[in-house]
Write a protein that holds these residues in place. Structure first.
Motif, mmCIF file in Angstrom:
data_model
loop_
_atom_site.group_PDB
_atom_site.id
_atom_site.type_symbol
_atom_site.label_atom_id
_atom_site.label_comp_id
_atom_site.label_asym_id
_atom_site.label_seq_id
_atom_site.Cartn_x
_atom_site.Cartn_y
_atom_site.Cartn_z
ATOM 1 N N ASP A 291 31.125 16.559 12.893
ATOM 2 C CA ASP A 291 31.213 16.744 14.348
ATOM 3 C C ASP A 291 32.605 17.255 14.697
ATOM 4 N N ARG A 292 32.780 18.565 14.629
ATOM 5 C CA ARG A 292 34.104 19.158 14.824
ATOM 6 C C ARG A 292 34.223 19.928 16.138
ATOM 7 N N THR A 293 33.149 19.996 16.889
ATOM 8 C CA THR A 293 33.084 20.890 18.053
ATOM 9 C C THR A 293 34.211 20.654 19.043
ATOM 10 N N ASN A 294 34.425 19.391 19.417
ATOM 11 C CA ASN A 294 35.361 19.082 20.497
ATOM 12 C C ASN A 294 36.828 19.137 20.099
ATOM 13 N N ILE A 295 37.100 19.227 18.781
ATOM 14 C CA ILE A 295 38.503 19.128 18.373
ATOM 15 C C ILE A 295 39.057 20.387 17.711
ATOM 16 N N GLN A 296 38.241 21.430 17.582
ATOM 17 C CA GLN A 296 38.732 22.643 16.934
ATOM 18 C C GLN A 296 39.911 23.240 17.687
ATOM 19 N N THR A 297 39.775 23.390 18.987
ATOM 20 C CA THR A 297 40.869 23.978 19.772
ATOM 21 C C THR A 297 42.093 23.065 19.812
ATOM 22 N N PRO A 298 41.931 21.751 20.088
ATOM 23 C CA PRO A 298 43.099 20.865 20.036
ATOM 24 C C PRO A 298 43.801 20.873 18.687
ATOM 25 N N LEU A 299 43.037 20.965 17.596
ATOM 26 C CA LEU A 299 43.649 21.026 16.260
ATOM 27 C C LEU A 299 44.524 22.268 16.129
ATOM 28 N N LYS A 300 44.008 23.415 16.541
ATOM 29 C CA LYS A 300 44.727 24.679 16.398
ATOM 30 C C LYS A 300 45.977 24.731 17.273
ATOM 31 N N ASN A 301 45.900 24.078 18.445
ATOM 32 C CA ASN A 301 46.996 24.176 19.410
ATOM 33 C C ASN A 301 48.020 23.057 19.291
ATOM 34 N N ALA A 302 47.734 22.045 18.488
ATOM 35 C CA ALA A 302 48.601 20.868 18.433
ATOM 36 C C ALA A 302 49.945 21.183 17.784
ATOM 37 N N THR A 303 50.995 20.594 18.349
ATOM 38 C CA THR A 303 52.314 20.656 17.724
ATOM 39 C C THR A 303 52.568 19.405 16.883
ATOM 40 N N HIS A 304 51.898 18.297 17.240
ATOM 41 C CA HIS A 304 52.063 17.032 16.539
ATOM 42 C C HIS A 304 50.696 16.352 16.428
ATOM 43 N N ILE A 305 50.343 15.931 15.225
ATOM 44 C CA ILE A 305 49.047 15.288 14.986
ATOM 45 C C ILE A 305 49.274 13.977 14.231
ATOM 46 N N LEU A 306 48.599 12.922 14.692
ATOM 47 C CA LEU A 306 48.617 11.636 13.992
ATOM 48 C C LEU A 306 47.199 11.317 13.546
ATOM 49 N N VAL A 307 47.038 11.036 12.252
ATOM 50 C CA VAL A 307 45.733 10.664 11.701
ATOM 51 C C VAL A 307 45.741 9.160 11.456
ATOM 52 N N SER A 308 44.957 8.438 12.257
ATOM 53 C CA SER A 308 44.919 6.984 12.100
ATOM 54 C C SER A 308 43.525 6.468 11.774
ATOM 55 N N ILE A 309 42.589 7.389 11.534
ATOM 56 C CA ILE A 309 41.242 6.991 11.135
ATOM 57 C C ILE A 309 41.275 6.600 9.657
ATOM 58 N N PRO A 310 40.835 5.373 9.318
ATOM 59 C CA PRO A 310 40.845 4.971 7.901
ATOM 60 C C PRO A 310 40.012 5.930 7.059
ATOM 61 N N PRO A 311 40.440 6.201 5.835
ATOM 62 C CA PRO A 311 39.710 7.159 5.006
ATOM 63 C C PRO A 311 38.370 6.624 4.546
ATOM 64 N N SER A 312 37.421 7.527 4.417
ATOM 65 C CA SER A 312 36.141 7.207 3.809
ATOM 66 C C SER A 312 36.025 8.078 2.559
ATOM 67 N N LEU A 313 34.838 8.190 2.034
ATOM 68 C CA LEU A 313 34.664 9.030 0.848
ATOM 69 C C LEU A 313 34.932 10.498 1.168
ATOM 70 N N LYS A 314 34.826 10.868 2.464
ATOM 71 C CA LYS A 314 35.134 12.230 2.900
ATOM 72 C C LYS A 314 36.420 12.190 3.707
ATOM 73 N N SER A 315 37.494 12.642 3.129
ATOM 74 C CA SER A 315 38.800 12.587 3.773
ATOM 75 C C SER A 315 38.897 13.577 4.922
#
Length: 282
Positions: free
Chosen positions: A53-77
């Motif tokens: 489910d990447r639809t809503n975050i493609q543009t924010p990902l491309k435009n971000a200057t700072h990103i924090l990943v706090s979702i715990p990892p699963s088998l698919k990183s």
């Protein structure tokens, strides 16, 4: 300046609100629609249910200057979101990991160069996840920063409620000692890193006084002015799998590297200052 938190939870919300107050645009993802109204100016909350489910975050990902990943990892990183992509504005990419990657060191001090032999499933997943992010740093020059967090506590996440309602278990296991970190100190460390990026580095986050869980509970009970619960042997305690996993490992986490490289100072150097602060705002 646009900040995106993949996983807008306990720690990332506090960081997001601080950055929002500093004038950054802030977006955060949730697995469901937000049900709590936010004050204006507010964060842009996005629904994100995983890699499919990447639809809503493609543009924010491309435009971000700072990103924090706090979702715990699963088998698919979540590192897969960044593989082969171009992120022209990205200056800082923070990954929240865990000191669980070190495994059991029988109470010894560990630092970022110590051997990692995780004993829990979550620790194994996090170590594998770290390696994927560091590969992206090397292959795509992404500004990856990994933060190995000790046990997080803070407002709403501490011993006080359990002690007051009588559900606290004072569990004893010989030789067990933990490190912990106040959520405010995590956020201050992340801010220090954002202000002084050091891509490719791994940082431990823990306070200056590792202690057994019963010592910390004793102090919390002292602040409340109540009698601490009796000790229960680890073998006799009823625990969730997650809580039980904490008692598998014993180690003391060194925080010297982040102090030296980022000139970082703890607001709550021990659990005593941290719990006292929380108690005073109860």
């Amino acid at each position: 300046m646009q900040f995106l938190a993949l996983g807008y939870g306990y720690t990332s919300q506090l960081l997001g609100k601080r950055l929002l107050a500093q004038g950054l645009e802030v977006s955060g993802t949730s697995r469901s629609e937000p049900i709590v109204p936010h004050d204006k100016p507010r964060e842009n909350l996005l629904q994100f249910r995983g890699l499919s489910d990447r639809t809503n975050i493609q543009t924010p990902l491309k435009n971000a200057t700072h990103i924090l990943v706090s979702i715990p990892p699963s088998l698919k990183s979540l590192a897969a979101l960044f593989e082969g992509g171009e992120f022209p504005y990205l200056k800082w990419l923070g990954i929240l990991s865990s000191t669980g990657v070190y495994g059991d060191h029988q109470g010894a001090w560990v630092n970022e160069t110590s051997h990692c032999t995780p004993t829990s499933e979550s620790g194994i997943l996090r170590l594998a996840d770290e390696k994927k992010w560091l590969t992206l740093f090397k292959k795509q020059n992404l500004p990856v920063h990994i933060f190995r967090l000790s046990g997080i506590y803070g407002p709403g996440r501490n011993y006080f409620s359990a002690l007051q309602n009588g559900t606290a278990q004072r569990i004893y296991k010989k030789g067990i000692v933990f490190s912990r970190i106040h959520v405010e100190d995590i956020v201050c460390a992340l801010e220090a890193s954002i202000q002084n990026p050091t891509p490719g580095e791994i940082y431990n986050l823990g306070d200056d006084l590792p202690a057994s869980p019963w010592e910390v509970m004793d102090y919390a009970a002292q602040l409340l002015g109540i009698t601490t619960p009796p000790l229960i042997a680890y073998e006799d305690a009823v625990m969730s799998p997650m809580l039980k996993s904490f008692y598998q490992d014993s180690k003391r986490i060194s925080n010297q590297k982040i102090k030296d490289l980022l000139n970082f100072h703890l607001t709550f150097p021990t659990y005593r200052e941290g719990l006292k602060n929380i108690f005073e705002i109860l």
